[in-house]
Enzyme design. Structure first.
Site, PDB file in Angstrom:
ATOM      1  N   PHE A   1       0.868  -1.172   0.000  1.00 43.63           N
ATOM      2  CA  PHE A   1       0.000   0.000   0.000  1.00 43.63           C
ATOM      3  C   PHE A   1       0.905   1.222   0.000  1.00 43.63           C
ATOM      4  O   PHE A   1       1.428   1.594   1.043  1.00 43.63           O
ATOM      5  CB  PHE A   1      -0.870  -0.044   1.257  1.00 43.63           C
ATOM      6  CG  PHE A   1      -2.087   0.828   1.174  1.00 43.63           C
ATOM      7  CD1 PHE A   1      -3.056   0.577   0.222  1.00 43.63           C
ATOM      8  CD2 PHE A   1      -2.274   1.873   2.057  1.00 43.63           C
ATOM      9  CE1 PHE A   1      -4.192   1.364   0.143  1.00 43.63           C
ATOM     10  CE2 PHE A   1      -3.407   2.673   1.977  1.00 43.63           C
ATOM     11  CZ  PHE A   1      -4.365   2.410   1.019  1.00 43.63           C
ATOM     12  N   GLU A   2       1.156   1.793  -1.162  1.00 46.45           N
ATOM     13  CA  GLU A   2       2.120   2.884  -1.267  1.00 46.45           C
ATOM     14  C   GLU A   2       1.557   3.992  -2.153  1.00 46.45           C
ATOM     15  O   GLU A   2       0.585   3.777  -2.878  1.00 46.45           O
ATOM     16  CB  GLU A   2       3.433   2.362  -1.879  1.00 46.45           C
ATOM     17  CG  GLU A   2       4.062   1.210  -1.106  1.00 46.45           C
ATOM     18  CD  GLU A   2       4.610   1.626   0.258  1.00 46.45           C
ATOM     19  OE1 GLU A   2       4.774   2.844   0.505  1.00 46.45           O
ATOM     20  OE2 GLU A   2       4.866   0.737   1.087  1.00 46.45           O
TER      21      GLU A   2
ATOM     22  N   ALA B   1      -4.505  -4.537   0.980  1.00 44.05           N
ATOM     23  CA  ALA B   1      -4.465  -5.998   1.145  1.00 44.05           C
ATOM     24  C   ALA B   1      -5.598  -6.521   2.010  1.00 44.05           C
ATOM     25  O   ALA B   1      -5.954  -7.698   1.932  1.00 44.05           O
ATOM     26  CB  ALA B   1      -3.130  -6.403   1.762  1.00 44.05           C
TER      27      ALA B   1
ATOM     28  N   TYR C   1       6.135  -4.151  24.700  1.00 48.05           N
ATOM     29  CA  TYR C   1       5.907  -4.927  23.471  1.00 48.05           C
ATOM     30  C   TYR C   1       5.186  -6.241  23.787  1.00 48.05           C
ATOM     31  O   TYR C   1       3.966  -6.328  23.662  1.00 48.05           O
ATOM     32  CB  TYR C   1       7.223  -5.170  22.704  1.00 48.05           C
ATOM     33  CG  TYR C   1       6.932  -5.539  21.263  1.00 48.05           C
ATOM     34  CD1 TYR C   1       7.192  -4.671  20.223  1.00 48.05           C
ATOM     35  CD2 TYR C   1       6.325  -6.764  20.941  1.00 48.05           C
ATOM     36  CE1 TYR C   1       6.870  -5.008  18.914  1.00 48.05           C
ATOM     37  CE2 TYR C   1       6.004  -7.102  19.645  1.00 48.05           C
ATOM     38  CZ  TYR C   1       6.280  -6.226  18.637  1.00 48.05           C
ATOM     39  OH  TYR C   1       5.945  -6.553  17.349  1.00 48.05           O
TER      40      TYR C   1
ATOM     41  N   LYS D   1       0.358 -10.324  18.302  1.00 46.23           N
ATOM     42  CA  LYS D   1       1.252 -11.406  17.872  1.00 46.23           C
ATOM     43  C   LYS D   1       0.750 -12.751  18.402  1.00 46.23           C
ATOM     44  O   LYS D   1       0.863 -13.772  17.714  1.00 46.23           O
ATOM     45  CB  LYS D   1       2.684 -11.134  18.334  1.00 46.23           C
ATOM     46  CG  LYS D   1       3.324  -9.938  17.634  1.00 46.23           C
ATOM     47  CD  LYS D   1       3.333 -10.112  16.122  1.00 46.23           C
ATOM     48  CE  LYS D   1       4.028  -9.010  15.367  1.00 46.23           C
ATOM     49  NZ  LYS D   1       3.722  -9.028  13.933  1.00 46.23           N
TER      50      LYS D   1
END
Ligand code: NAI
Length: 397
Positions: free
Chosen positions: A73-74, A112, A236, A245
């Site tokens: 995605f740019e 995406a 994290y 995660k």
């Protein structure tokens, strides 16, 4: 046209398109210097335009001769003041170099998370890519995700869970060391972060690809995780990102069931801490990195994304040196987790303050260079050239 590095906080706004191209070429040279290895020849990479995804693509294409499809995605250039994003130019540089070697390098610049993106890629695999893929790499990092069924948009938060976290942080724009506070997330923020950065979209991709019958017998799909250490657990592993995660681990189990009848496998790869656009905005993380990189550089174990991903595919996944943990996750992060490395990193970062964080005692300069490289600045072997905005606009991805 002159390209100017522009950093706001720890976010890079400026881009040097020519520098991005050179950086891709440098990574290609690195992979070529290691020689050929045997790996799948038909690869789909979701999140292919920068850092870990791009490095994976470069390793597989230039190390193993793979044809690749890259989804990212740019944004492209609009004007001299708005040159778009580095990943846009990385995609172009990659495609040009791969095509020169006779490899297929198809870029999809699209969301995406949407059903349309999945369908477009499936149609391409069926009609133009030989019908099947052998490896699907999921390397997406995003702050937002729109659920393709409900249309609702979710935003991820990088926050602690339970207690707030107070600690040293760095602002690269101001080259400043300061004490930062990370507030605990609400239940909603935790759930939203899992929705964005967890494994739901990975599973949707694999379901869609399976249903469309575009996965080869024995297909592998990888997803990059980070577990970290006691030094960064509060913000994290023990925070919202850690929850996301953990969700990927659950989704890996689902995908393994989904792929069982074609002997496919979902592999969580616990990757090492590296300098990327996504990691630079994690509060406190830069302080950890400048300590860690100093220690690892001295031990000869510091890696950039291309070094790490090339080692993962060449030596671990398709080589004879894999290391798995009890949950079946691949652990290339063992160099980072090495007990001496962690002890020395802790000792070093405990000594840091506003006067010494950016001197030779740490790897601040290295982190800053790697961060700059992501946007095409401070790139090795870079040669300045004159280029106009119209020429940049004419580059096709
Ligand atoms: P990055 O920010 O450099 O790259 C993210 C990629 O995702 C880019 O190609 C971008 O275009 C793409 N992307 C974002 N939103 C998209 C969308 N809606 N549609 C299509 N493409 C989209 O990220 P990085 O750091 O390489 O992270 C990749 C994965 O590696 C993440 O899962 C991250 O958690 C993981 N990881 C990162 C570590 C680090 O230290 N940076 C350590 C271990 C794992």
């Amino acid at each position: 046209m002159k390209f100017k590095q522009n950093i706001r906080g720890n976010v890079a706004l400026g881009v040097n398109p020519l520098g991005c191209k050179q950086e891709v070429l440098n990574q290609i040279d690195y992979v070529k210097s290691k020689g050929h290895y045997d790996a799948p020849k038909k690869v789909l990479i979701i999140g292919a335009s920068s850092s870990y995804g791009l490095a994976t693509r470069i390793s597989l294409a230039f190390g193993a001769g793979a044809d690749t499809i890259g989804v990212s995605f740019e944004k492209g250039p609009k004007s001299e003041r708005n040159l778009g994003t580095a990943g846009w130019y990385n995609n172009i540089a990659f495609r040009e170099a791969a095509e020169k070697e006779g490899l297929v390098a198809k870029n999809f610049v699209t969301d995406a998370f949407s059903h349309d993106a999945k369908q477009e890629v499936i149609d391409y695999i069926k009609n133009e890519f030989g019908g099947k893929v052998d490896l699907v790499v999921y390397s997406l990092a995003s702050g937002r995700r729109t659920d393709p069924d409900t249309g609702e948009t979710y935003t991820s938060s990088i926050k602690a869970i339970g207690d707030k976290v107070v600690g040293p942080n760095i602002n690269m724009q101001k080259e400043e060391f300061f004490i930062d506070t990370l507030e605990p997330a609400t239940e909603q923020e935790i759930a939203d972060t899992v929705k964005v950065m967890g494994g739901e979209d990975w599973e949707l991709w694999m379901k869609a690809l399976k249903e469309a019958d575009v996965l080869s017998e024995g297909v592998l799909t990888t997803n990059y995780s980070y577990l970290g250490t006691e030094l960064n657990r509060p913000y994290y592993g023990g925070g919202t990102l850690g929850q996301a995660k953990a969700d990927c681990d659950v989704k890996a189990d689902n995908i393994n069931k989904l792929l069982a009848d074609i002997n496919g496998k979902a592999q969580i790869v616990v990757a090492t801490a590296v300098t990327t656009k996504a990691s630079s905005v994690i509060p406190f993380f830069i302080v950890y990195c400048i300590g860690l990189y100093k220690v690892m550089s001295e031990k000869g174990t510091h890696e950039t994304p291309i070094m790490h991903q090339d080692r993962i595919y060449r030596e671990m996944i398709y080589g004879d040196k894999p290391e798995y943990d009890d949950e079946g996750r691949l652990r290339p992060d063992s160099w980072e987790l090495d007990s001496d490395t962690q002890a020395e990193t802790e000792e070093l970062i405990m000594k840091l303050n506003e006067d010494n964080f950016n001197n030779d005692m740490t790897a601040y300069d290295l982190f800053y260079k790697e961060f700059s490289n992501l946007s095409g600045f401070m790139v090795d072997n870079y040669v300045d050239e004159d280029i106009t905005i119209d020429e940049l606009k004419s580059w096709e991805y």
